[in-house]
Scaffold this motif. Structure first.
Motif, PDB file in Angstrom:
ATOM      1  N   ALA A 127      41.461  66.454  29.710  1.00 21.29           N
ATOM      2  CA  ALA A 127      40.451  66.612  28.687  1.00 21.29           C
ATOM      3  C   ALA A 127      39.397  67.691  29.098  1.00 21.29           C
ATOM      4  N   ARG A 138      39.521  69.982  31.135  1.00 15.65           N
ATOM      5  CA  ARG A 138      40.160  71.227  31.160  1.00 15.65           C
ATOM      6  C   ARG A 138      40.128  72.011  29.601  1.00 15.65           C
ATOM      7  N   MET A 139      40.489  71.192  29.039  1.00  7.57           N
ATOM      8  CA  MET A 139      40.520  71.573  27.353  1.00  7.57           C
ATOM      9  C   MET A 139      39.048  71.747  26.853  1.00  7.57           C
ATOM     10  N   ARG A 140      38.231  70.915  27.124  1.00  6.23           N
ATOM     11  CA  ARG A 140      36.866  71.143  26.720  1.00  6.23           C
ATOM     12  C   ARG A 140      36.304  72.483  27.479  1.00  6.23           C
ATOM     13  N   PHE A 197      44.453  74.734  17.014  1.00  5.88           N
ATOM     14  CA  PHE A 197      44.930  73.484  17.978  1.00  5.88           C
ATOM     15  C   PHE A 197      45.612  72.500  16.992  1.00  5.88           C
TER      16      PHE A 197
END
Length: 141
Positions: free
Chosen positions: A69, A71-73, A89
């Motif tokens: 999460a 890394r996604m942010r 996404f």
């Protein structure tokens, strides 16, 4: 290499030294390389560190899901058009993933007093008299 170091830290029963991580990885990496990787992970907030004598001991900042999460942010934060990235996404999610996301957003909305009165748009609560879906900006899709 970062993933290997994180995996080693996740195997540890508690905070681990760089030497322990190096040993756990089979000693193929130099101690200084392990320290560099740990320092970079610390800068990315993926690990925490605490002084233990003259050295640091290292701990993963989150479980695997939390790190993914994060890394996604970071990816989202690095994009100039967040709305477009989120739209792309969400539109590619499987039906199951979409249901999970909807349930999480509904729960978050119900728990947040600022949004408990109505739907949320990209700009905040939807204006009175119209739904977020009608305005075309419903974050929940």
């Amino acid at each position: 290499m970062e993933a290997q170091v994180l995996a080693a830290l996740h195997e540890a029963s508690g905070p681990a030294t760089a030497a322990w991580v190096q040993e756990r990885l089979g000693g193929d990496l130099a101690y200084t390389t392990v320290m560099t990787i740990l320092s970079r992970l610390h800068a990315k907030q993926a690990v925490t560190r605490e002084r233990s004598g003259r050295a640091y001991v290292w701990t993963p900042a989150a479980d695997e899901a939390g790190l993914a999460a994060l890394r996604m942010r970071r990816v989202l934060d690095g994009e100039p058009d967040r709305d477009a990235v989120l739209t792309s996404f969400v539109s590619a999610l499987s039906a199951h993933d979409e249901q999970v996301l909807r349930a999480l957003l509904d729960r978050a909305t119900a728990d947040d007093p600022a949004t408990a009165d109505g739907p949320v748009t990209a700009d905040g609560p939807a204006p009175a008299g119209g739904s977020a879906a009608e305005s075309g900006t419903d974050r929940r899709r």
